[in-house]
Design a protein around this motif. Structure first.
Motif, short mmCIF file in Angstrom:
data_model
loop_
_atom_site.label_atom_id
_atom_site.label_comp_id
_atom_site.label_asym_id
_atom_site.label_seq_id
_atom_site.Cartn_x
_atom_site.Cartn_y
_atom_site.Cartn_z
N TRP A 139 5.06 -5.30 -3.18
CA TRP A 139 3.95 -5.25 -2.24
C TRP A 139 3.63 -3.83 -1.80
N TYR A 140 4.61 -2.96 -1.81
CA TYR A 140 4.51 -1.61 -1.27
C TYR A 140 3.84 -0.62 -2.24
N THR A 141 3.50 -1.05 -3.44
CA THR A 141 2.98 -0.14 -4.47
C THR A 141 1.74 0.61 -4.00
N GLU A 142 0.80 -0.08 -3.37
CA GLU A 142 -0.44 0.55 -2.88
C GLU A 142 -0.12 1.65 -1.87
N VAL B 53 12.77 -8.93 1.97
CA VAL B 53 11.67 -8.09 1.50
C VAL B 53 11.89 -6.69 2.07
N GLU B 54 11.93 -5.70 1.18
CA GLU B 54 12.19 -4.34 1.64
C GLU B 54 10.93 -3.71 2.24
N GLU B 55 11.14 -2.89 3.26
CA GLU B 55 10.06 -2.12 3.86
C GLU B 55 10.08 -0.73 3.24
N TYR C 258 5.08 -5.15 5.46
CA TYR C 258 4.06 -6.09 4.99
C TYR C 258 3.65 -6.95 6.16
N HIS C 259 2.40 -6.82 6.58
CA HIS C 259 1.84 -7.57 7.69
C HIS C 259 1.09 -8.77 7.12
#
Length: 174
Positions: free
Chosen positions: A32-35, A81-83, A103-104
């Motif tokens: 999810w953090y790619t962007e 899920v990693e931040e 991730y919100h």
């Protein structure tokens, strides 16, 4: 026949309830953090845009070419899920973070903690975040936060002397 029909109806009802609850769960993509990671990486390499997106705040420290920014992934809230934590690679005894992206559920990747106003964040044991306030906004020079699953948010906790910021290995952007 009645017994078989009622058994089928009960089974169908149970299956719809089970699948209905499973469909309500928050689904977060693995990467999810790619962007966010690409935004910060591109900004470090070529400069950040004048108008920052609302969900990705940028510390002035990331805009200084002589600084060595990096990142790491860490599960702050224990949900699997990693931040994404953005910080500075230097020789200090503790890692200084400038942005913590989570991730919100409604906003997607979102910078929950930002050093855009000059504050710094440190990661202590057990996912506790220490905020070091560098401006004159408050009389409290440091605050501590921990994820609270009941409120589904990071809440302020008492931490004076209880939590020590640690040194973390960051992956350089360059």
């Amino acid at each position: 026949m009645k017994k078989a029909t009622s058994t089928i109806l009960i089974f169908a009802l149970l299956m719809s309830v089970v699948f209905g609850f499973a469909g309500c769960r928050k689904y977060v993509l693995k990467d999810w953090y790619t962007e966010a990671l690409n935004y910060y990486r591109d900004g470090v390499r070529s400069g950040f845009p004048i108008d920052e997106p609302e969900n990705f705040k940028v510390s002035d420290d990331l805009k200084i070419k002589t600084n060595n920014p990096g990142y790491m992934l860490y599960d702050l809230d224990g949900d699997g899920v990693e931040e994404l934590l953005i910080g500075l690679i230097d020789n200090s005894a503790k890692t200084k973070f400038t942005s913590i992206v989570v991730y919100h559920t409604e906003k997607g990747p979102y910078c929950m903690f930002s050093g855009g106003n000059g504050d710094y964040y440190y990661l202590c044991a057990d996912g506790v975040i220490k905020q070091e306030i560098t401006s004159f906004r408050t009389n409290t020079p440091e605050l501590f936060y921990r994820f609270d699953p009941k409120s589904n948010s990071f809440t302020r906790i008492e931490g004076d002397g209880k939590y020590i910021p640690l040194k973390w290995d960051l992956t350089p952007f360059k």
